[in-house]
Design a protein around this motif. Structure first.
Motif, PDB file in Angstrom:
ATOM      1  N   GLU A  20       0.813  -1.217   0.000  1.00  0.00           N
ATOM      2  CA  GLU A  20       0.000   0.000   0.000  1.00  0.00           C
ATOM      3  C   GLU A  20       0.842   1.261   0.000  1.00  0.00           C
ATOM      4  N   ASP A  21       2.184   1.120  -0.001  1.00  0.00           N
ATOM      5  CA  ASP A  21       3.070   2.275  -0.106  1.00  0.00           C
ATOM      6  C   ASP A  21       3.188   2.705  -1.562  1.00  0.00           C
ATOM      7  N   ASN A  22       3.480   3.976  -1.748  1.00  0.00           N
ATOM      8  CA  ASN A  22       3.908   4.475  -3.048  1.00  0.00           C
ATOM      9  C   ASN A  22       4.937   5.571  -2.801  1.00  0.00           C
ATOM     10  N   HIS A  34       1.123  -3.127  -6.989  1.00  0.00           N
ATOM     11  CA  HIS A  34       2.538  -3.488  -7.099  1.00  0.00           C
ATOM     12  C   HIS A  34       2.985  -4.169  -5.815  1.00  0.00           C
ATOM     13  N   ARG A  35       4.147  -4.806  -5.886  1.00  0.00           N
ATOM     14  CA  ARG A  35       4.722  -5.434  -4.700  1.00  0.00           C
ATOM     15  C   ARG A  35       6.070  -4.823  -4.318  1.00  0.00           C
ATOM     16  N   ASP A  57       2.242   6.395   2.365  1.00  0.00           N
ATOM     17  CA  ASP A  57       1.919   5.117   3.010  1.00  0.00           C
ATOM     18  C   ASP A  57       0.399   5.018   3.150  1.00  0.00           C
ATOM     19  N   GLY A  58      -0.218   4.217   2.259  1.00  0.00           N
ATOM     20  CA  GLY A  58      -1.662   4.019   2.328  1.00  0.00           C
ATOM     21  C   GLY A  58      -2.058   3.465   3.679  1.00  0.00           C
ATOM     22  N   ASP A 246       5.123  -4.872   7.976  1.00  0.00           N
ATOM     23  CA  ASP A 246       4.409  -3.888   7.153  1.00  0.00           C
ATOM     24  C   ASP A 246       5.201  -3.663   5.876  1.00  0.00           C
ATOM     25  N   ASN A 247       4.607  -2.936   4.941  1.00  0.00           N
ATOM     26  CA  ASN A 247       5.331  -2.547   3.723  1.00  0.00           C
ATOM     27  C   ASN A 247       6.506  -1.651   4.107  1.00  0.00           C
ATOM     28  N   ILE A 248       7.585  -1.754   3.346  1.00  0.00           N
ATOM     29  CA  ILE A 248       8.809  -1.003   3.651  1.00  0.00           C
ATOM     30  C   ILE A 248       9.214  -0.210   2.417  1.00  0.00           C
TER      31      ILE A 248
END
Length: 256
Positions: A20-22, A34-35, A57-58, A246-248
């Motif tokens: 959920e990050d961009n 995306h991953r 960060d979504g 979490d996403n990094i």
């Protein structure tokens, strides 16, 4: 004018299926679905014109968090595509772009019936001899200068309230972010301005890094004799080895 060596990296982490990050990386951003990136990407620029970098960060656990972070990145690139007038300061630009990104996300949330769709925003602007950092939410920004590390962001959460109430082991909630309807509450981005110095390092990241790796450890790695890309890959590896909950996503800008 200064030279910039900048790197970015993004990973889904070890728990979440969706990233959920961009980010915005001097004109580039990630697709909505995306991953992450397979390895760090590095560019060389200078500060003769406005250079911008951002982390979005979504909101984890909320509906369409990856949509909110993607919309913010797309909107930011559109704003960067227009000519900024001489009378428009980076502060003015950032205040306007935050309002525009917020409106875009709120309008999309209404279309999708996705109440609560939102994203953090942490943005770094470099131009000539000046830097400006802007943030909404809890995605950190740090400066490493002359052997010390300094936070450049304001954490927009209810952390202090939870501490006062003696509530532990609960992740603080955001008090500011992109995606807040103006009729509910006005957004107030925190903005920090300073001069650029040779040797400065500016780190932006999502809390997928700082929840796993302490500020002291981040500082130590940034002071090692590594390229910016190698620094980010080492930081990411450490966060993953500790669970990657979490996403990094990380951006590092080094000034030469």
């Amino acid at each position: 004018m200064y030279k910039i060596i900048a790197s970015c990296i993004s990973h889904c982490g070890m728990v979440r299926e969706m990233n959920e990050d961009n980010l915005y990386f001097d004109g580039k951003f990630l697709e909505e679905k995306h991953r992450g990136l397979e390895k760090a990407v590095t560019i060389h620029r200078d500060t003769s014109q406005l250079r911008s970098f951002a982390i979005f960060d979504g909101m984890g656990g909320e509906k369409d968090g990856e949509v909110a972070s993607y919309l913010a990145a797309v909107q930011f690139r559109q704003e960067m595509g227009r000519q900024i007038t001489e009378s428009e300061s980076p502060r003015d630009f950032l205040e306007k772009v935050c309002l525009d990104m917020n409106q875009t996300i709120c309008e999309e949330a209404v279309k999708r019936h996705a109440q609560g769709m939102g994203t953090t925003a942490t943005i770094l602007c470099l131009k000539n001899e000046e830097m400006t950092v802007c943030n909404l939410g809890d995605s950190p920004a740090f400066l490493v200068r002359e052997g010390e590390i300094f936070p450049l962001h304001e954490e927009h959460t209810n952390r202090h309230f939870l501490e006062e109430q003696g509530i532990a082991f609960r992740k603080p909630s955001l008090t500011q972010c992109l995606g807040i309807p103006p009729e509910e509450m006005a957004i107030h981005p925190y903005i920090h301005e300073d001069d650029i110095r040779e040797g400065d390092q500016y780190l932006l990241c999502s809390d997928g890094l700082t929840d796993m790796v302490s500020r002291e450890e981040i500082h130590r790695i940034l002071q090692e004799n590594l390229t910016p890309g190698d620094c980010l890959e080492k930081l990411q590896k450490q966060a993953l080895e500790r669970g990657g909950k979490d996403n990094i996503t990380i951006i590092l800008c080094r000034i030469a």
